[in-house]
Design a protein around this motif. Structure first.
Motif, short mmCIF file in Angstrom:
data_model
loop_
_atom_site.label_atom_id
_atom_site.label_comp_id
_atom_site.label_asym_id
_atom_site.label_seq_id
_atom_site.Cartn_x
_atom_site.Cartn_y
_atom_site.Cartn_z
N ARG A 1 -19.05 93.56 -24.90
CA ARG A 1 -17.71 93.92 -24.42
C ARG A 1 -17.74 95.02 -23.37
O ARG A 1 -16.71 95.36 -22.81
N LEU A 2 -18.92 95.60 -23.11
CA LEU A 2 -19.02 96.63 -22.10
C LEU A 2 -18.73 96.03 -20.73
O LEU A 2 -19.18 94.92 -20.43
N PRO A 3 -17.99 96.73 -19.87
CA PRO A 3 -17.61 96.15 -18.58
C PRO A 3 -18.79 95.71 -17.71
O PRO A 3 -18.76 94.63 -17.15
N MET A 4 -19.84 96.53 -17.61
CA MET A 4 -20.97 96.17 -16.75
C MET A 4 -21.70 94.95 -17.29
O MET A 4 -22.14 94.09 -16.52
N VAL A 5 -21.84 94.87 -18.60
CA VAL A 5 -22.52 93.72 -19.20
C VAL A 5 -21.68 92.47 -18.99
O VAL A 5 -22.21 91.40 -18.65
N ARG A 6 -20.38 92.60 -19.12
CA ARG A 6 -19.49 91.45 -18.92
C ARG A 6 -19.54 90.96 -17.48
O ARG A 6 -19.63 89.77 -17.21
N ILE A 7 -19.53 91.90 -16.52
CA ILE A 7 -19.59 91.54 -15.10
C ILE A 7 -20.92 90.85 -14.80
O ILE A 7 -20.95 89.83 -14.11
N ALA A 8 -22.01 91.38 -15.34
CA ALA A 8 -23.32 90.77 -15.11
C ALA A 8 -23.38 89.37 -15.70
O ALA A 8 -23.86 88.43 -15.06
N ARG A 9 -22.85 89.20 -16.90
CA ARG A 9 -22.88 87.89 -17.55
C ARG A 9 -22.04 86.88 -16.78
O ARG A 9 -22.46 85.74 -16.55
N GLU A 10 -20.86 87.29 -16.34
CA GLU A 10 -20.00 86.38 -15.59
C GLU A 10 -20.58 86.07 -14.22
O GLU A 10 -20.45 84.95 -13.73
N SER A 11 -21.25 87.04 -13.60
CA SER A 11 -21.89 86.79 -12.31
C SER A 11 -23.01 85.78 -12.45
O SER A 11 -23.16 84.89 -11.61
N LEU A 12 -23.79 85.91 -13.50
CA LEU A 12 -24.87 84.94 -13.73
C LEU A 12 -24.31 83.55 -13.97
O LEU A 12 -24.87 82.55 -13.49
N ALA A 13 -23.22 83.45 -14.69
CA ALA A 13 -22.59 82.16 -14.92
C ALA A 13 -22.09 81.56 -13.60
O ALA A 13 -22.27 80.37 -13.35
N LEU A 14 -21.49 82.37 -12.74
CA LEU A 14 -21.01 81.90 -11.45
C LEU A 14 -22.16 81.43 -10.57
O LEU A 14 -22.09 80.36 -9.96
N VAL A 15 -23.23 82.19 -10.53
CA VAL A 15 -24.41 81.81 -9.74
C VAL A 15 -24.98 80.50 -10.25
O VAL A 15 -25.37 79.63 -9.46
N SER A 16 -24.99 80.32 -11.55
CA SER A 16 -25.50 79.08 -12.13
C SER A 16 -24.66 77.88 -11.70
O SER A 16 -25.19 76.84 -11.29
N VAL A 17 -23.35 78.01 -11.74
CA VAL A 17 -22.46 76.91 -11.34
C VAL A 17 -22.59 76.64 -9.85
O VAL A 17 -22.69 75.48 -9.43
N VAL A 18 -22.63 77.69 -9.04
CA VAL A 18 -22.75 77.51 -7.59
C VAL A 18 -24.06 76.83 -7.24
O VAL A 18 -24.09 75.92 -6.40
N SER A 19 -25.16 77.22 -7.88
CA SER A 19 -26.44 76.56 -7.57
C SER A 19 -26.44 75.10 -7.99
O SER A 19 -27.02 74.26 -7.32
N PHE A 20 -25.78 74.78 -9.11
CA PHE A 20 -25.70 73.39 -9.53
C PHE A 20 -24.91 72.56 -8.51
O PHE A 20 -25.34 71.47 -8.12
#
Length: 60
Positions: free
Chosen positions: A29-48
């Motif tokens: 629930r920490l903001p930085m961890v949430r931002i990092a997790r969501e960024s990784l998810a976005l990068v994954s979708v964009v690369s797909f």
């Protein structure tokens, strides 16, 4: 020694376990961890999508 019939030891042990699990889950629930997790998810979708577009371009 065994537990006494009116003892709260079992309840307290369960509460401690719940608190430990809650603390372990709080890191997500920490903001930085949430931002990092969501960024990784976005990068994954964009690369797909990029890969699918590249394959479609090669096939066409």
């Amino acid at each position: 020694m065994g537990q006494l019939p009116g003892s709260n030891a079992g309840i307290l042990r369960g509460e401690q376990k719940w608190n430990r699990e809650q603390n372990r889950n709080d890191i997500w629930r920490l903001p930085m961890v949430r931002i990092a997790r969501e960024s990784l998810a976005l990068v994954s979708v964009v690369s797909f999508v990029w890969m699918m577009c590249s394959v479609a371009q090669l096939v066409a």
